[in-house]
Scaffold this active site. Structure first.
Site, mmCIF file in Angstrom:
data_model
loop_
_atom_site.group_PDB
_atom_site.id
_atom_site.type_symbol
_atom_site.label_atom_id
_atom_site.label_comp_id
_atom_site.label_asym_id
_atom_site.label_seq_id
_atom_site.Cartn_x
_atom_site.Cartn_y
_atom_site.Cartn_z
ATOM 1 N N CYS A 94 0.815 -1.213 0.000
ATOM 2 C CA CYS A 94 0.000 0.000 0.000
ATOM 3 C C CYS A 94 0.854 1.271 0.000
ATOM 4 C CB CYS A 94 -0.977 -0.039 1.171
ATOM 5 S SG CYS A 94 -2.464 0.957 0.923
ATOM 6 N N HIS A 195 -3.620 -6.002 1.977
ATOM 7 C CA HIS A 195 -3.410 -6.210 3.412
ATOM 8 C C HIS A 195 -3.917 -7.605 3.760
ATOM 9 C CE1 HIS A 195 -2.481 -1.943 3.883
ATOM 10 N NE2 HIS A 195 -3.576 -1.672 3.184
#
Length: 242
Positions: A94, A195
């Protein structure tokens, strides 16, 4: 393999571990020790120099201001770039993924220079935030099963000619460009929006990094029943209608 030693570096847990991505370091440690490998892990805070002698470097996600601070300090430090020049493996998630590119948009709405380790540029999307479970097919050259993860980002990441998509999305958004790509990779540098932590959902990625670090084609088998149960649960969640 007990005579081998693996040097694992977790970068800036004080800035880039908002979404539990530090679990990725735990998974790499666990997968290595299951094979009898000695593991030396060091967590590098943002006020510390990044060592250049690591084998595997992990970077997590974070909010906009910590991302900007992390990028500034990593640029000044230069250790991660030198480590990659020495052949180190980097796996980023990310905000960390965006930092590895040429530039991204920071919390001030300005273009922020990245590290240039991946040929990608990240902008801020105008559409709805990308949130939810993702299922994607990893680049077949990496020899890995489908990718499962959870995305939560507003960013849009465009790949340049030297960056390969890490995966192609079946369900979810990925890079947010609408072309079905998710993440990017080039040689020993990898980035993803996933994630989960992503390595808990996809332990074979951790194994790939171990093989690259050790320069071997295979690792001794381990008990994957727990990981596989988690994978199947999350794959089912991604494919169910909202």
């Amino acid at each position: 393999m007990s005579d081998s030693s693996l040097r694992l570096v977790w970068i800036y847990p004080d800035l880039l571990s908002t979404y539990g991505d530090q679990g990725n370091a735990l998974v790499v440690e666990r997968r290595a020790r299951q094979r009898g490998l000695e593991v030396s892990r060091v967590d590098i805070r943002s006020d510390q120099p990044v060592p250049t002698s690591g084998d595997i470097y992990l970077i997590g996600g974070g909010e906009d201001r910590p991302q900007r601070l992390a990028a500034e300090r990593l640029r000044r430090d230069g250790g991660l770039n030198r480590a990659v020049s020495n052949g180190a493996i980097v796996f980023s998630v990310c905000a960390g993924y965006q930092i590895l590119g040429h530039e991204f948009v920071n919390d001030l709405g300005e273009r922020e220079a990245g590290l240039g380790l991946l040929d990608v540029v990240s902008t801020r999307g105008e559409a709805e935030r990308c949130v939810g479970d993702v299922l994607a097919d990893i680049d077949s050259r990496l020899g890995l099963p489908p990718l499962t993860g959870f995305e939560n980002h507003q960013g849009v990441t465009h790949l340049g000619p030297s960056a390969q998509p890490f995966a192609r999305v079946r369900f979810g958004n990925g890079n947010g460009t609408g072309d079905g790509t998710e993440g990017a990779w080039n040689d020993t540098v990898f980035g993803t929006y996933m994630h989960g932590p992503v390595l808990a959902r996809n332990p074979q990625i951790a194994d790939l990094m171990l093989k690259l670090a050790l320069d071997v084609n295979a690792l001794p088998p381990v008990d994957d029943r727990w990981y596989e149960a988690l994978r199947q649960e999350r794959i089912a969640a991604a494919t169910q209608p909202a």
